[in-house]
Write a protein that holds these residues in place. Structure first.
Motif, PDB file in Angstrom:
ATOM      1  N   TYR A 252       0.965  -1.082   0.058  1.00 17.92           N
ATOM      2  CA  TYR A 252      -0.145  -0.105   0.379  1.00 17.92           C
ATOM      3  C   TYR A 252       0.593   1.364   0.113  1.00 17.92           C
ATOM      4  O   TYR A 252       0.857   2.369  -0.861  1.00 17.92           O
ATOM      5  N   LYS A 253       1.893   1.114   0.931  1.00 18.74           N
ATOM      6  CA  LYS A 253       2.889   2.461   0.931  1.00 18.74           C
ATOM      7  C   LYS A 253       3.565   2.653  -0.250  1.00 18.74           C
ATOM      8  O   LYS A 253       3.937   3.464  -0.784  1.00 18.74           O
ATOM      9  N   SER A 254       4.182   1.848  -0.422  1.00 24.36           N
ATOM     10  CA  SER A 254       4.457   1.797  -2.266  1.00 24.36           C
ATOM     11  C   SER A 254       4.332   1.893  -3.338  1.00 24.36           C
ATOM     12  O   SER A 254       4.768   2.820  -4.241  1.00 24.36           O
ATOM     13  N   ASN A 255       2.872   1.343  -2.940  1.00 25.45           N
ATOM     14  CA  ASN A 255       1.740   2.110  -4.606  1.00 25.45           C
ATOM     15  C   ASN A 255       0.293   2.847  -4.404  1.00 25.45           C
ATOM     16  O   ASN A 255      -0.217   2.220  -4.625  1.00 25.45           O
ATOM     17  N   LEU A 256       1.139   3.627  -3.556  1.00 27.28           N
ATOM     18  CA  LEU A 256      -0.118   4.741  -2.872  1.00 27.28           C
ATOM     19  C   LEU A 256      -0.474   5.334  -4.168  1.00 27.28           C
ATOM     20  O   LEU A 256      -2.313   5.409  -4.438  1.00 27.28           O
ATOM     21  N   ARG A 257      -0.459   5.805  -5.519  1.00 20.31           N
ATOM     22  CA  ARG A 257      -0.430   6.719  -6.665  1.00 20.31           C
ATOM     23  C   ARG A 257      -1.826   5.707  -7.341  1.00 20.31           C
ATOM     24  O   ARG A 257      -2.618   5.909  -7.687  1.00 20.31           O
ATOM     25  N   GLN A 258      -1.390   3.990  -6.824  1.00 20.78           N
ATOM     26  CA  GLN A 258      -2.170   3.435  -7.234  1.00 20.78           C
ATOM     27  C   GLN A 258      -3.632   3.187  -7.006  1.00 20.78           C
ATOM     28  O   GLN A 258      -4.756   2.949  -7.869  1.00 20.78           O
ATOM     29  N   PHE A 259      -3.932   3.870  -6.026  1.00 21.61           N
ATOM     30  CA  PHE A 259      -4.972   3.888  -4.947  1.00 21.61           C
ATOM     31  C   PHE A 259      -5.860   5.572  -4.839  1.00 21.61           C
ATOM     32  O   PHE A 259      -6.463   5.370  -4.471  1.00 21.61           O
ATOM     33  N   HIS A 260      -5.185   6.264  -6.033  1.00 17.26           N
ATOM     34  CA  HIS A 260      -6.149   7.259  -5.771  1.00 17.26           C
ATOM     35  C   HIS A 260      -6.889   7.900  -7.008  1.00 17.26           C
ATOM     36  O   HIS A 260      -6.779   6.660  -8.178  1.00 17.26           O
ATOM     37  N   GLN A 261      -8.181   7.900  -6.415  1.00 16.39           N
ATOM     38  CA  GLN A 261      -9.465   8.425  -7.263  1.00 16.39           C
ATOM     39  C   GLN A 261      -9.825   9.417  -8.116  1.00 16.39           C
ATOM     40  O   GLN A 261      -9.687  10.368  -7.231  1.00 16.39           O
ATOM     41  N   PRO A 262      -9.374   9.874  -9.436  1.00 17.43           N
ATOM     42  CA  PRO A 262     -10.065  11.130  -9.623  1.00 17.43           C
ATOM     43  C   PRO A 262     -11.076  11.438  -9.170  1.00 17.43           C
ATOM     44  O   PRO A 262     -12.708  10.109  -9.554  1.00 17.43           O
ATOM     45  N   LYS A 263     -12.119  13.138  -9.820  1.00 20.32           N
ATOM     46  CA  LYS A 263     -13.117  12.480  -9.569  1.00 20.32           C
ATOM     47  C   LYS A 263     -13.566  11.946 -10.198  1.00 20.32           C
ATOM     48  O   LYS A 263     -14.064  12.137 -11.447  1.00 20.32           O
ATOM     49  N   MET A 264     -15.527  11.449  -9.513  1.00 20.25           N
ATOM     50  CA  MET A 264     -16.299  10.741 -11.072  1.00 20.25           C
ATOM     51  C   MET A 264     -18.015  10.955 -10.526  1.00 20.25           C
ATOM     52  O   MET A 264     -18.229  11.805  -9.789  1.00 20.25           O
TER      53      MET A 264
END
Length: 631
Positions: A252-264
């Protein structure tokens, strides 16, 4: 200087100087000419279309189709978008060249007026220069480039209107076309099915032998192989994987960007379609129609029902539901509007290249990052797949080491607790038993010699070792192996021929009025007389017969004076005699109600056809050269 050169023209110095000039001339002008040719995808009456212009237009075309539901990479080939892009640019040049000949122009004031009236650049009913510049910046377009493209579009529209305005429709033409599209017919038919004759057909052994002798190549069997194999599939290792809490935290810490959700935004829309062929009057009518629906939507609490009733988009059946939308997934005017709305809010009428939209926002998910707990299940699934994949590879590599020492897959499988599987015989093109269609597996299998084991191969995320059990070469089978198949072929052929003869003889009797009408004929033949029920000209389908374009075409040629079609028709594995039962003329009241809308549609079709025919004429007369190597 010239006098000096004339005087010393024979000297080696002047010759060297002239040689140098010639070399420079050839390199400079010759290279430039070659470079121009290399950079040209086509020319129209000596006007070039550059490879850059073509590639940009091709990319724009792909982006256009990408915004349509059901887009796939295969669609690019199916629609032949490369040729479409080139044809579009050639047509554009032909139109602009013709406009110049006819002295059709677009003045600066006219261009400015058109830009000022474009809805994208208006705010509170007035032209907004900031919106205009923002649009240009977003599309990375300079004002002069945008205005030149718009000028060309307006020239095209003027010339198109000039040609289309000359197209007229007569009252008789409208009526005749409406009648052709809407008249209904019902036919009686007798079906001569070959199955009626099959029980009485029993081909002799000599006929079977003769057929095999004359058509033996028809039964040739492709090369086949039978193999055993070990499969290392990550799915088989999933249960063995164990994911530690620390592994989850680290991922989770190493791939934090993967879990970013843009506005939908979850949205619905009602679409009133427009096409590039729609004239100003048609656009205005569709805009008025959209305005009326918008007023209804603002009063109603049931937007989905209105979408089902009015929308002309592919999402209409789902109540206009588009699901969750992210930025970059839709065309700009739609995107700008949908992301400016609040939950439950309905937009004003929005114009895009697809038409007029009325948009309603159902839900909004703000941009943010999933928490560890929200992402936990997803992370565990990913880590398990990664570990299972790693375990399958490690096991495969371990087995690979043993195979080099011991070629016995059966023994290795037993020692490792693996399942050694075996296929039935298959060809290169077959679906491989228990595996399916797999070209890599098949190629590896067919490359092996007897009892040889393949190196480790990877296909569709799985790893295999394959051992050849037996290879059968291509061969023509012996007669006993295909005797039953040949017998079926002979029975089918003879039964179809008997059905044809029976149908043709019966039609002759009907024509000579030997047994009365088609009803009497059916009774005498002890075949059920059927009727299709009323149907129209459109499509290939005929009720109770199936897809049968020849039957449909023949049916609408029948008249009260010529009630039966003059030939038997072979379709869908049977022969048919067809006769007119009823021809239903169009209803006058229905025609009156539909006339205006139908004539508008017919005029649009006729105008479009006239314009396309004119374009074809221009292209046939033009000097068009295409550099196919650049496509």
């Amino acid at each position: 200087m010239l006098n000096f050169m004339r005087k010393h023209a024979g000297s080696w110095m002047i010759k060297a100087l002239l040689g140098a000039i010639i070399v420079v001339f050839v390199f400079f002008y010759g290279w430039g000419f070659k470079e121009k040719r290399a950079n040209t995808v086509a020319s129209v009456n000596h006007t070039r279309i550059s490879i850059g212009e073509y590639q940009k237009h091709y990319k724009d075309l792909i982006n256009y189709y990408r915004n349509i539901d059901g887009f796939s990479p295969q669609l690019i080939e199916t629609l032949n978008l490369k040729q479409k892009a080139l044809d579009s640019l050639i047509n554009k040049l032909l139109i602009l060249q013709e406009a110049k000949k006819l002295d059709i122009t677009v003045g600066k004031e006219e261009l400015q007026r058109h830009i000022a009236q474009m809805p994208y650049f208006q705010k509170d009913g007035h032209f907004d220069n900031t919106a205009y510049l923002r649009f240009l910046k977003y599309n990375r377009t300079k004002p002069n480039e945008f205005e030149e493209k718009l000028r060309q579009d307006l020239l095209t529209e003027k010339l198109k209107n000039l040609i289309q305005d000359s197209v007229k429709l007569s009252e008789q033409e409208i009526y005749d076309n409406y009648a052709v599209k809407n008249e209904e017919i019902n036919i009686n038919f007798i079906q001569f099915n070959p199955d009626r004759f099959k029980d009485k057909i029993n081909p002799s052994q000599k006929k079977i032998e003769d057929y095999f002798s004359n058509n033996s190549a028809q039964f040739r069997v492709s090369p086949q192989v039978k193999v055993s194999y070990l499969c290392f599939d990550e799915k088989n290792f999933l249960k063995m994987t164990k994911i530690l809490p620390q592994d989850i935290n680290d991922y989770y810490k190493s791939n934090l960007r993967q879990f970013h959700q843009p506005k939908m935004v979850k949205a619905r829309h009602i679409l009133i379609k427009t096409t590039p062929q729609d004239g100003p009057e048609v656009i205005a009518n569709k805009k008025r129609k959209g305005g009326g629906i918008l007023k209804e939507a603002e009063k109603s609490k049931d937007f989905p029902s209105l979408a089902k009733k009015y929308s002309e988009g592919p999402s209409a059946k789902q109540g206009g539901n588009l699901g969750y939308i992210r930025k970059g997934q839709t065309v700009k005017p739609f995107e700008d509007t949908v992301f400016s709305l609040k939950k439950g809010e309905i937009s004003p009428l929005v114009k895009t290249k697809f038409g007029f939209h009325i948009i309603k926002v159902d839900e909004i998910k703000q941009a943010g990052t999933k928490s560890l707990e929200e992402a936990r299940e997803e992370i565990v699934s990913r880590l398990k797949k990664e570990k299972a994949k790693q375990m399958s590879v490690e096991m495969a590599e371990e087995v690979a080491g043993q195979i080099y020492q011991d070629n016995d897959l059966k023994k290795i499988a037993k020692e490792k607790g693996l399942s050694l599987k075996e296929t039935d015989y298959f060809t290169r093109r077959d679906n491989i038993p228990k595996i399916g269609k797999d070209n890599i597996f098949a190629s590896a299998a067919f490359s092996l010699e007897q009892d040889e084991v393949s190196p480790l191969i990877e296909s569709n995320g799985k790893y295999y070792f394959i051992k050849l059990i037996e290879k059968l070469p291509s061969h023509i089978p012996k007669l006993p192996e295909v005797s039953a198949k040949i017998k079926t072929i002979l029975i089918d052929n003879e039964a179809l021929e008997k059905a044809r003869k029976n149908a043709e003889e019966s039609l002759v009797q009907l024509k000579n009025n030997e047994g009365g009408d088609i009803s009497s004929l059916a009774s005498r033949l002890q075949i059920k007389l059927e009727d299709t029920g009323p149907f129209k000209r459109a499509g290939e389908y005929v009720p109770r017969i199936g897809n049968a374009g020849e039957v449909k075409h023949a049916s609408f040629s029948l008249t009260p004076q010529h009630t039966c079609f003059e030939k038997v028709i072979h379709t869908n594995g049977a022969y048919f005699i067809i006769c007119l039962k009823e021809k239903k003329d169009i209803e006058k009241e229905a025609y009156k109600k539909a006339k205006n809308k139908f004539s508008e549609m017919l005029l649009n079709q006729k105008q479009e056809s006239a314009f396309n025919n004119w374009l074809d004429y221009l292209r046939n007369e033009a000097d068009v050269k295409i550099n196919k190597n650049r496509l």
